[in-house]
Design a protein around this motif. Structure first.
Motif, short mmCIF file in Angstrom:
data_model
loop_
_atom_site.label_atom_id
_atom_site.label_comp_id
_atom_site.label_asym_id
_atom_site.label_seq_id
_atom_site.Cartn_x
_atom_site.Cartn_y
_atom_site.Cartn_z
N HIS A 565 0.71 -1.31 0.19
CA HIS A 565 0.08 0.09 0.07
C HIS A 565 0.95 1.26 0.03
O HIS A 565 1.91 1.38 0.60
CB HIS A 565 -1.10 0.06 1.06
CG HIS A 565 -2.00 1.08 1.25
ND1 HIS A 565 -1.82 2.28 1.96
CD2 HIS A 565 -3.32 1.05 0.60
CE1 HIS A 565 -2.82 3.07 1.61
NE2 HIS A 565 -3.83 2.39 1.00
N ALA A 572 -0.18 -6.87 0.48
CA ALA A 572 -1.10 -7.93 0.14
C ALA A 572 -0.52 -9.01 -0.59
O ALA A 572 0.47 -8.74 -1.26
CB ALA A 572 -2.16 -7.49 -0.86
N MET A 585 -4.56 -10.04 3.55
CA MET A 585 -3.86 -8.59 3.69
C MET A 585 -3.40 -8.76 5.13
O MET A 585 -3.84 -9.39 6.22
CB MET A 585 -5.45 -7.84 4.03
CG MET A 585 -6.27 -7.71 2.77
SD MET A 585 -5.26 -6.82 1.19
CE MET A 585 -5.19 -5.00 2.31
N VAL A 607 -3.03 -8.61 -7.80
CA VAL A 607 -3.80 -7.61 -7.11
C VAL A 607 -3.07 -6.21 -7.14
O VAL A 607 -1.75 -6.37 -7.42
CB VAL A 607 -4.19 -8.07 -5.74
CG1 VAL A 607 -4.87 -9.26 -5.67
CG2 VAL A 607 -2.92 -8.28 -4.76
N GLN A 608 -3.86 -4.97 -7.00
CA GLN A 608 -3.12 -3.80 -7.03
C GLN A 608 -4.11 -2.98 -6.03
O GLN A 608 -5.14 -2.93 -5.99
CB GLN A 608 -2.97 -3.04 -8.35
CG GLN A 608 -1.88 -3.70 -9.31
CD GLN A 608 -0.43 -3.22 -8.69
OE1 GLN A 608 -0.38 -2.04 -7.70
NE2 GLN A 608 0.67 -3.87 -9.07
N PHE A 609 -3.40 -1.98 -5.32
CA PHE A 609 -4.06 -0.97 -4.50
C PHE A 609 -4.26 0.25 -5.58
O PHE A 609 -3.39 0.56 -6.17
CB PHE A 609 -3.13 -0.85 -3.14
CG PHE A 609 -3.32 -1.64 -2.35
CD1 PHE A 609 -4.34 -1.93 -1.15
CD2 PHE A 609 -2.22 -2.66 -2.23
CE1 PHE A 609 -4.31 -2.61 -0.43
CE2 PHE A 609 -2.24 -3.37 -1.16
CZ PHE A 609 -3.25 -3.56 -0.26
N LEU A 616 -9.23 -1.85 -3.80
CA LEU A 616 -8.34 -3.06 -4.07
C LEU A 616 -8.90 -3.85 -5.51
O LEU A 616 -9.91 -4.25 -5.67
CB LEU A 616 -8.45 -4.15 -2.89
CG LEU A 616 -7.33 -5.37 -3.26
CD1 LEU A 616 -5.86 -4.86 -3.34
CD2 LEU A 616 -7.79 -6.48 -2.22
N TYR A 617 -7.99 -3.83 -6.22
CA TYR A 617 -8.34 -4.22 -7.54
C TYR A 617 -7.86 -5.81 -7.61
O TYR A 617 -6.54 -6.05 -7.52
CB TYR A 617 -7.63 -3.90 -8.82
CG TYR A 617 -7.93 -2.21 -9.10
CD1 TYR A 617 -8.84 -1.97 -10.16
CD2 TYR A 617 -7.67 -1.38 -8.20
CE1 TYR A 617 -9.32 -0.68 -10.59
CE2 TYR A 617 -8.04 0.03 -8.40
CZ TYR A 617 -8.84 0.36 -9.50
OH TYR A 617 -9.37 1.48 -9.75
N LEU A 629 -12.31 -1.29 0.40
CA LEU A 629 -11.92 -1.99 1.78
C LEU A 629 -12.53 -1.28 2.82
O LEU A 629 -12.62 -1.90 3.88
CB LEU A 629 -10.58 -1.84 1.80
CG LEU A 629 -9.55 -2.73 0.55
CD1 LEU A 629 -8.14 -2.34 0.67
CD2 LEU A 629 -10.18 -4.10 0.63
#
Length: 767
Positions: A565, A572, A585, A607-609, A616-617, A629
């Motif tokens: 993050h 993550a 997480m 995943v990506q922030f 969250l993607y 989130l």
């Protein structure tokens, strides 16, 4: 005497005089309440004065026609004189009765019954005398003619004696002419003698209503238009009418299921009826039949005879190109493509110069085998007809330059990397992942040779090298400026490393060691069973601490990726084979973990922030799900438009994101409108990764074909304006190894520098 009774008596007398007291069945109409009068009131209103005048005229005409006959026979003259006297008496009586009738009518008093009977008898005598006189004259003329004919040829039979005609003996001889022609006349037509058929009085609506109530046979009474009379239908006639109206056979005695009488045999006889040999004449064609056939053929050829009836086929196959009804919407149709004509070598005995070298000529036609490509060529022909264009479209007179959109020059879109600057060599195997420190001074790389190296970007030197237990799958620097920490993924472990160097800030290094030297106090926190079985936080051993390890997190299955993050406290991890615990997480400061999703649909790939919001993607094989989130709910589900997603990259603004896939495509999505992404087909092999630059409007994508495409992607603040995407540079330098080439790509945080790692164990800097 009432007018209604007088009209009835008059109609009965007229029927007896003109029709001989017989009812005639002609064209009829069923009585209804709306019966219209067939004539005007003035023309059809016949009183006794009119009848008297007509009878007197007829009497005078018949008197003149019989003067010649009275010279020959005296008996007839005496009879005529006697009839004349009777007629005069009847006329006097009639005149007197008429005077009494008029006086009664004026006074409004009806006639007595005796007067009515006397008046009827007088009328009957009058018309009977006329009919008798007319019958005598007809009988005389007929007898004279019959005597003359019999004297000439007594053996000639009567030609109408055995007349079998089914036509009715119609009394009205006008034929099939419209009856409306007689609307202006007092008569309906002419009888067999050529006399007028006077229109009877039909009465008004009141009379029709009274007749409906009083007459018990009103329902079976029909009106005869040709004679103007009412005809009563018999029971047999009513039965026929009912059967016809119910769509049945009129004859009730007709048998539907009568046994079929086969007059002609359908069996083919094996033996002829006669054993006599055929004559020579039977083998010679008939000249009459030949001439008839030739005549009919000529008529068919000229189009004088057309046979429209054709036998229906069981299976109907239509020609797609010849059906005009199917082409009615096509204004300018094109003809079907023609079949290529066969060449000389298709002949079974072609000349030597046209014979292929692998074929031999056949000696005779019976030695020629079947054509082996027949079915294949028929199939190809059907495909050609199916795919061939059926409409002629006007060609657009435009050059290729007009079709290409106007793009700015690449020089106007600088800066972007155009050439290779440095090559970082030191690894002995495939470099899976690289990461740039947030300050932009150091580069970390992880390889399959079980080492992690720290590089100085400005010089390309390797500052430190760490031996890890297994092949490194992923490396990622902590984005916080207060910590000098590197996350490493190997098999089922996530290791946080503090790579101390003489170039780093000693204060930050000491602060990092102090934070992770002691385990944080958990207090009353109890770790859930679902999390405890999936993740275990532990402090490294003394040997591991000496290597630089600060925290070790063990997972229940292999980890693929670690994502930080922006604040540096949360991260993550992705476990593709983790089922419903594929995404975990973690909080670094408290050593706590969480399973955010109860269910994960699909195999999670990356995943990506979100760079600004708590989103969250999560990318599976074919979908991208965006979760909030903070509110703990899903925001959007996007169809990725590719078969298998390899990576995901979020634009620094947060309103756009890139999806790379193994199907050689790169998709640019907008968060507000994700139904139609912009598809970028720049690569010819699997696209491994894509990345945005944090500062410049640039993004890059790398694939297994060895090419790295640098593109200009300008995003405007105006949401109504689409992003401006232009590919500006193609970079090549990595070599192929075991079908792999460029595996990871990342941008410098501040400079337009691009770093790529490949399967050739090198890292290249492009500037």
């Amino acid at each position: 005497m009432s007018g209604k009774r007088k009209r009835q008596d008059t109609s009965e007398l007229q029927n007896n005089v003109f029709n001989g007291g017989r009812e005639i069945n002609c064209m009829v109409n069923i009585n209804t309440e709306d019966n219209e009068d067939t004539s005007d009131s003035e023309s059809s209103d016949i009183d006794e004065e009119d009848i008297e005048d007509v009878s007197d005229d007829e009497y005078e005409e018949e008197d003149d026609s019989n003067e010649a006959d009275s010279l020959d026979e005296d008996d007839t003259d005496e009879e005529n004189e006697q009839h004349q006297e009777d007629n005069e008496e009847n006329c006097d009586t009639k005149a007197k009765n008429k005077q009494h009738t008029r006086s009664d009518r004026d006074s409004g008093i009806d006639d007595s019954p005796n007067d009515k009977e006397e008046t009827t008898e007088d009328k009957y005598k009058l018309f009977k005398s006329k009919a008798t006189r007319r019958q005598i004259s007809k009988t005389k003329s007929t007898s004279d003619k019959d005597t003359q004919e019999c004297s000439q040829d007594p053996e000639i039979p009567d030609e109408y004696e055995e007349d079998s005609s089914d036509e009715e003996d119609l009394r009205n001889t006008i034929g099939n002419v419209p009856l409306k022609w007689y609307d202006e006349y007092p008569h309906l037509g002419y009888n067999l003698d050529g006399k007028h058929i006077i229109k009877p009085k039909r009465g008004d609506t009141l009379d029709n209503f009274l007749n409906r109530i009083e007459n018990p046979d009103f329902d079976r009474t029909v009106f005869d238009k040709q004679t103007g009379q009412d005809v009563r239908l018999s029971d047999a006639d009513l039965d026929i009418v009912k059967r016809v109206m119910s769509q049945k056979v009129p004859d009730a005695s007709y048998d539907y299921y009568a046994p079929w009488i086969d007059h002609f045999t359908y069996e083919v006889m094996e033996m002829p009826l006669s054993g006599r040999t055929d004559s020579k004449k039977s083998f010679v064609p008939s000249k009459d039949e030949a001439a008839y056939v030739a005549k009919r053929a000529e008529q068919i050829r000229r189009g004088l005879i057309q046979y429209t009836h054709k036998r229906e086929k069981k299976y109907h196959f239509y020609d797609l190109w010849s059906d005009k009804k199917r082409l009615r919407r096509i204004h300018d149709p094109m003809p079907a493509p023609k079949v290529k004509l066969p060449g000389h070598w298709f002949s079974y005995n072609p000349p030597r110069e046209y014979l292929p070298h692998f074929n031999k000529p056949f000696g005779s036609l019976r030695e020629v085998p079947g054509y082996k490509h027949f079915i294949h060529e028929c199939w190809e022909r059907c495909i050609d007809l199916y795919i061939a264009p059926r409409k002629r479209v006007l060609r657009v007179n435009a050059s290729s330059k007009d079709l290409i959109p106007v793009l700015p020059k690449a020089q106007d879109l600088q800066p972007f990397p155009t050439m290779e600057g440095l090559v970082f060599k030191g690894h002995r195997s495939i470099i899976r992942s690289i990461s740039i420190h947030p300050l932009g001074k150091f580069l970390a790389s992880g390889s399959d040779d079980q080492t992690v190296k720290i590089w100085e970007i400005s010089t390309g030197r390797c500052l430190r090298s760490f031996d890890i237990e297994a092949a490194v799958k992923w490396v990622a620097w902590n984005p916080s400026s207060k910590l000098f920490l590197l996350g490493i993924v190997i098999e089922k472990k996530v290791i946080f490393l503090n790579p101390e160097t003489y170039l780093t800030d000693k204060v930050v290094v000491k602060q990092t060691n102090a934070v992770f030297k002691e385990e944080p106090d958990q207090g009353d926190y109890i770790q859930p069973e679902r999390v405890r079985t999936a993740v275990t936080w532990r402090k490294p051993t003394a040997d591991e601490w000496a290597k630089g390890y600060r925290i070790v997190i063990d997972h229940f299955r292999s980890v693929k990726q670690i994502v930080w993050h922006k604040q540096g406290d949360y991260f993550a991890t992705v476990i593709p084979q983790g089922d419903h615990r594929s995404v975990l997480m973690h909080q670094l400061s408290r050593w706590r973990s969480q399973v955010p999703f109860n269910k994960c649909k699909g195999l999670v790939q990356a995943v990506q922030f979100h760079p600004k919001l708590p989103f969250l993607y999560v990318a599976t094989q074919s979908h991208i799900r965006v979760y909030n989130l903070q509110k703990q709910r899903i925001l959007k589900k996007v169809q990725a438009n590719c078969r298998w997603i390899s990576s995901i990259a979020i634009h620094p603004g947060g309103e756009h994101f890139l999806i790379s896939g193994y199907d050689c495509r790169l998709n640019w999505f907008e968060m507000e409108y994700t139904k139609r992404p912009r598809i970028l087909r720049y690569h010819k092999a699997a696209v491994r990764c894509a990345a945005y630059h944090r500062k410049y409007p640039l993004f890059a994508s790398a694939s297994d074909e060895g090419r790295v495409i640098v593109s200009h992607g300008m995003v405007y603040n105006d949401w109504l304006k689409d992003p401006f995407i232009v590919p500006v540079k193609e970079l090549k330098g990595h070599k192929m190894f075991e079908g792999l080439c460029v595996l990871d790509v990342t941008w410098h945080p501040y400079e337009p520098f691009l770093f790529t790692s490949g399967a050739d164990a090198t890292i290249r800097l492009w500037h």
